[in-house]
Motif scaffolding. Structure first.
Motif, mmCIF file in Angstrom:
data_model
loop_
_atom_site.group_PDB
_atom_site.id
_atom_site.type_symbol
_atom_site.label_atom_id
_atom_site.label_comp_id
_atom_site.label_asym_id
_atom_site.label_seq_id
_atom_site.Cartn_x
_atom_site.Cartn_y
_atom_site.Cartn_z
ATOM 1 N N CYS A 414 -2.783 -12.037 8.174
ATOM 2 C CA CYS A 414 -2.232 -12.274 9.509
ATOM 3 C C CYS A 414 -0.720 -12.474 9.430
ATOM 4 N N PHE A 491 -3.033 -8.220 10.749
ATOM 5 C CA PHE A 491 -3.200 -8.533 12.162
ATOM 6 C C PHE A 491 -1.956 -9.259 12.682
ATOM 7 N N GLN A 492 -1.604 -9.006 13.925
ATOM 8 C CA GLN A 492 -0.454 -9.662 14.558
ATOM 9 C C GLN A 492 -0.916 -10.957 15.226
ATOM 10 N N GLU A 493 -1.297 -11.927 14.398
ATOM 11 C CA GLU A 493 -1.785 -13.202 14.931
ATOM 12 C C GLU A 493 -1.730 -14.225 13.821
ATOM 13 N N ALA A 504 -9.309 -12.097 20.010
ATOM 14 C CA ALA A 504 -8.533 -10.860 20.149
ATOM 15 C C ALA A 504 -8.196 -10.614 21.602
ATOM 16 N N SER A 505 -7.119 -9.856 21.818
ATOM 17 C CA SER A 505 -6.749 -9.454 23.175
ATOM 18 C C SER A 505 -7.678 -8.340 23.631
ATOM 19 N N THR A 507 -7.166 -5.183 24.445
ATOM 20 C CA THR A 507 -6.944 -3.940 23.717
ATOM 21 C C THR A 507 -6.026 -4.202 22.524
ATOM 22 N N ARG A 508 -6.419 -3.643 21.374
ATOM 23 C CA ARG A 508 -5.603 -3.789 20.169
ATOM 24 C C ARG A 508 -5.428 -2.412 19.537
ATOM 25 N N PHE A 510 -4.151 -0.266 16.050
ATOM 26 C CA PHE A 510 -3.915 -0.362 14.615
ATOM 27 C C PHE A 510 -3.436 0.977 14.077
ATOM 28 N N GLU A 524 -1.505 -3.800 12.583
ATOM 29 C CA GLU A 524 -1.599 -3.874 14.036
ATOM 30 C C GLU A 524 -0.210 -3.727 14.645
ATOM 31 N N ALA A 527 0.065 -2.633 21.548
ATOM 32 C CA ALA A 527 -0.949 -1.761 22.155
ATOM 33 C C ALA A 527 -0.363 -1.007 23.336
ATOM 34 N N SER A 570 -13.576 -3.148 13.310
ATOM 35 C CA SER A 570 -14.427 -3.240 14.503
ATOM 36 C C SER A 570 -15.852 -2.801 14.201
#
Length: 794
Positions: A414, A491-493, A504-505, A507-508, A510, A524, A527, A570
């Motif tokens: 992350c 991941f951008q978190e 998660a938001s 829509t993501r 990658f 990521e 989006a 996913s």
């Protein structure tokens, strides 16, 4: 004067000329490294095996003695100019002043430079061999680059921080100041032996005074020559080395003449780009007053080229810089490695008739573990120690502590966190370790500090056997990618407990990059449609479906790796989408259509830059690098901390410096962090990493000098000056309630969260820790941190 007569067939090596009676006379090889103060010299270095167009350029130096007259200066300058014309455009010009030479110049002369008083005798004897009727005192100084200057034959010339050589012909006594380091003593002794062998034919006795009380006979000889010493010696002279942050203060100027006036126009500050340099113009690049570069475009006029040095000196005078400021003149297409590194990127210009492809064509090499172990040159070229099939352990920094990550999530990092990745493998039957310190762009200053301190703890646990490698998000080296076997996802978190991501938001998006399990990573990105690229593959994860989008320019290997990555990101229904055949819901998920890069991507140019080697030190809390040019493995002295910059990666080698000293190990960690943080903060555009890195650097500066310069007898003892430098932020001790079990943001203003125990009063410190501050700081760093965690000070 026929210059060609003084050039021995332009073969690789070093060629030196000295001014004598308004002529330039070759200096014999045996006198190399001796410089008379009343003369000027011209030094030409030709690479050993120069290639016609791709080899490194030659270096032509103009050296100015402190007492050199105008005639000598003019003779040397004219000779250098004519010599440059003979050599052509692939030559870098340098202006060197006595006692302020560049690192490259000093690297020519091993084991050191000797400054000789006065001028060269008329019989042109540069060095007297087997001459024993002499009495002189040489002041030897320098860490990696050593110089010896003849000084007054008196105790008044001595100080506690340098080395002095009393040369009596048949007897040579090296006196080591009490504040000199082991490496300084060793290099001073190497120079002493060199002088004996070259000037005395090896027939002089050498004595060393390391402790005056233990060398009464040698001290008696010194006192017979110098007289009885009255009073105490002078303190060590403070170092005037330029720190790396000052060197990073770079400004680019366009310089031209308007009538009789010299016009200087500032063009840019970092990040500098190569396209700022126009081939018909001349530019000055000011590296914080430390060094001045003059760049000459290939279409610039002959008059402008001839005036390069005079313009540089006019600029130095206008800026108020010292007259000894180093000057380097580089030609378009023959730039030095040091000049290129001041730009954000540098591309070697192709000739107009050169077709794209050809040598720039990407060649995929299938890794063979056996070959990597038996062919070091292949491992170095691929930047791989093996194929990444060894054991992997991952920890995430949470609440300033390391928490193990579930093996099922090892490749999921992350951007808001820092991670430790321990890789264990075998080489030639021996267990080897690499510890990667991965730093996300959104990591906080406290997390960066925790990353370094936890890495230090692990290194202590493994007995100093860990090879540490700092990795910045987005700049992962090949081997780091290989150990995750193509399943590295960023991941951008921020990570939740034990690496589980936050919600998660809707829509993501990658971005998948790579063609096999050795080079693939997924990151990521925002989006939106503008993030797409026709050359690559993207995953669009929505609430109900995961779109696998194939750009028109991707190939079969990329598509195969993307299908592997989908299962990591996913578990939703997968739907393959080809560029140009997207359903309406695809664009709705990305907020509508938008332009994105669609041109075919050209193969990346393989960099052909010369690696650079530096000696690292941390003086006055600032990182100082001394470059070693034309280096070999012999330059890795056992008491040195060395940095090898290969452009794609930087390698820090501590050899034997940490042996038996936990405090020295801490120094290595701090310098590693400083090197990495300096690189992160060098240019904008790295998200928050640049600013955060500087904050982390400030927190570690206080102790770095004391730990680096500490002698071997003191072991892990932290000196009181290191404590007081931090404690002085707040007068008096703070109440324990203000410091214990407090979050960083709840601490009183001015308190360093990583060193909060410093702010306790002496009595509270004794009561809480059961020992004095002096006893506490004499412990190994990992033990200090362990106690701080138990007592609520971490």
């Amino acid at each position: 004067m026929d210059i060609s007569k003084g050039l021995p067939a332009m073969q690789g090596g070093l060629h030196i000329w000295i001014t004598e009676n308004q002529k330039m006379v070759p200096v014999p090889e045996g006198a190399s490294g001796n410089f008379f103060e009343e003369h000027c010299y011209v030094i030409l270095h030709v690479p050993q095996s120069p290639k016609a167009t791709q080899g490194p350029p030659s270096d032509l130096h103009y050296w100015l003695g402190k007492q050199a007259g105008a005639e000598a200066q003019g003779t040397a300058a004219a000779f250098q100019q004519r010599l440059q014309q003979e050599l052509g455009g692939r030559t870098v010009l340098h202006r060197e002043a006595q006692a302020h030479e560049s690192d490259g110049f000093c690297s020519y002369f091993r084991p050191g430079i000797i400054y000789r008083k006065g001028g060269l005798a008329s019989d042109l004897k540069h060095v007297e061999t087997n001459f024993f009727n002499i009495q002189r005192l040489l002041h030897i100084k320098g860490r990696k680059h050593v110089s010896a200057t003849e000084v007054e034959l008196s105790w008044n010339s001595f100080n506690k921080g340098d080395i002095f050589l009393l040369d009596l012909g048949k007897m040579m006594i090296q006196w080591n100041g009490p504040k000199t380091s082991i490496s300084e003593k060793a290099r001073g002794l190497a120079l002493t032996y060199s002088l004996r062998d070259r000037e005395r034919g090896g027939r002089a006795q050498i004595g060393v005074v390391d402790d005056e009380a233990k060398a009464p006979d040698l001290m008696q000889i010194m006192q017979a020559v110098l007289g009885r010493r009255v009073g105490s010696l002078r303190a060590a002279t403070p170092s005037k080395d330029i720190n790396q942050l000052q060197k990073a203060s770079v400004r680019l100027y366009h310089v031209y003449e308007k009538g009789k006036d010299l016009v200087v126009v500032e063009l840019a500050t970092p990040p500098l780009t190569q396209d700022l340099l126009q081939e018909e113009d001349v530019y000055i690049l000011d590296q914080g007053g430390f060094k001045i570069y003059v760049w000459q475009g290939r279409m610039s006029s002959l008059q402008e080229r001839q005036a390069a040095f005079s313009r540089a000196m006019g600029f130095i005078q206008a800026k108020g810089y010292p007259t000894y400021t180093n000057v380097e003149v580089v030609n378009d297409g023959a730039e030095s490695a040091a000049f290129k590194q001041l730009f954000r990127t540098w591309s070697e210009k192709r000739s107009r008739n050169q077709k794209l492809g050809g040598r720039d064509k990407l060649i995929h090499v299938k890794l063979d573990v056996g070959k990597l172990h038996t062919q070091p040159e292949l491992a170095a070229q691929l930047r791989m120690v093996d194929d990444g099939s060894g054991k992997v352990e991952v920890w995430c920094m949470e609440d300033l502590h390391r928490q193990p990550v579930d093996p099922k999530r090892h490749g999921q990092l992350c951007a808001g966190n820092c991670y430790l990745v321990l890789y264990t493998y075998q080489r030639l039957g021996r267990v080897q370790y690499i510890l990667y310190l991965w730093q996300g762009h959104q990591a906080t200053a406290d997390e960066i500090k925790a990353l370094n301190s936890n890495a230090e703890e692990l290194d202590v646990m493994y007995g100093g056997a860990l090879v540490q490698e700092h990795v910045t998000m987005g700049s992962e080296p090949p081997h780091f990618l290989a150990i995750f076997q193509g399943q590295l996802v960023i991941f951008q978190e921020r990570a939740g407990h034990h690496g589980k991501g936050q919600s998660a938001s809707t829509t993501r998006l990658f971005h998948v990059q790579g063609t096999d399990s050795q080079n693939t990573k997924t990151m990521e990105v925002p989006a939106r449609a503008s993030s797409l690229n026709s050359n690559d593959i993207f995953l669009v994860v929505t609430a109900g479906v995961c779109y696998l989008w194939f750009g028109k320019g991707c190939n079969g290997d990329q598509r195969e790796m993307a299908r592997v990555v989908v299962t990591v990101i996913s578990k939703k229904n997968e739907e393959t989408v080809l560029e140009g055949q997207e359903p309406p819901h695809f664009w709705e998920a990305l907020g509508g259509r938008a332009p994105y890069p669609s041109k075919k991507r050209l193969p990346e140019e393989v960099p052909r830059f010369q690696p650079r080697l530096f000696e690292c030190s941390s003086q006055m809390g600032c990182l100082v690098l001394a470059e070693v040019v034309f280096f070999s493995q012999e330059d890795l002295d056992k008491y040195d901390i060395m940095l090898l910059d290969t452009w794609q990666e930087s390698h820090l080698s501590d050899t034997e410096v940490v042996e038996g000293s936990p405090a020295a190990a801490s120094t290595i960690s701090e310098i590693t962090a400083e090197v990495n943080n300096f690189r992160l903060s060098r240019w904008p555009g790295n998200g928050r990493a640049g600013a955060v890195a500087l904050q982390a650097l400030k927190g570690s500066q206080d102790s770095s000098e004391n730990e680096l310069m500490r002698g071997p007898k003191s072991g892990g003892t932290r000196t009181s000056s290191s404590v007081s430098s931090t404690s002085s932020t707040i007068n008096g001790g703070l109440r324990r309630e203000q410091l214990m079990h407090q979050a960083a943001e709840d601490l009183p203003e001015g308190v360093d969260p990583a060193r909060r125990e410093f702010y306790l009063s002496d009595s509270d410190f004794q009561d809480i820790f059961g020992k004095s501050k002096e006893e506490f700081y004499s412990m190994a760093t990992w033990r200090q941190q362990q106690e701080k965690k138990q007592l609520g000070f971490f």
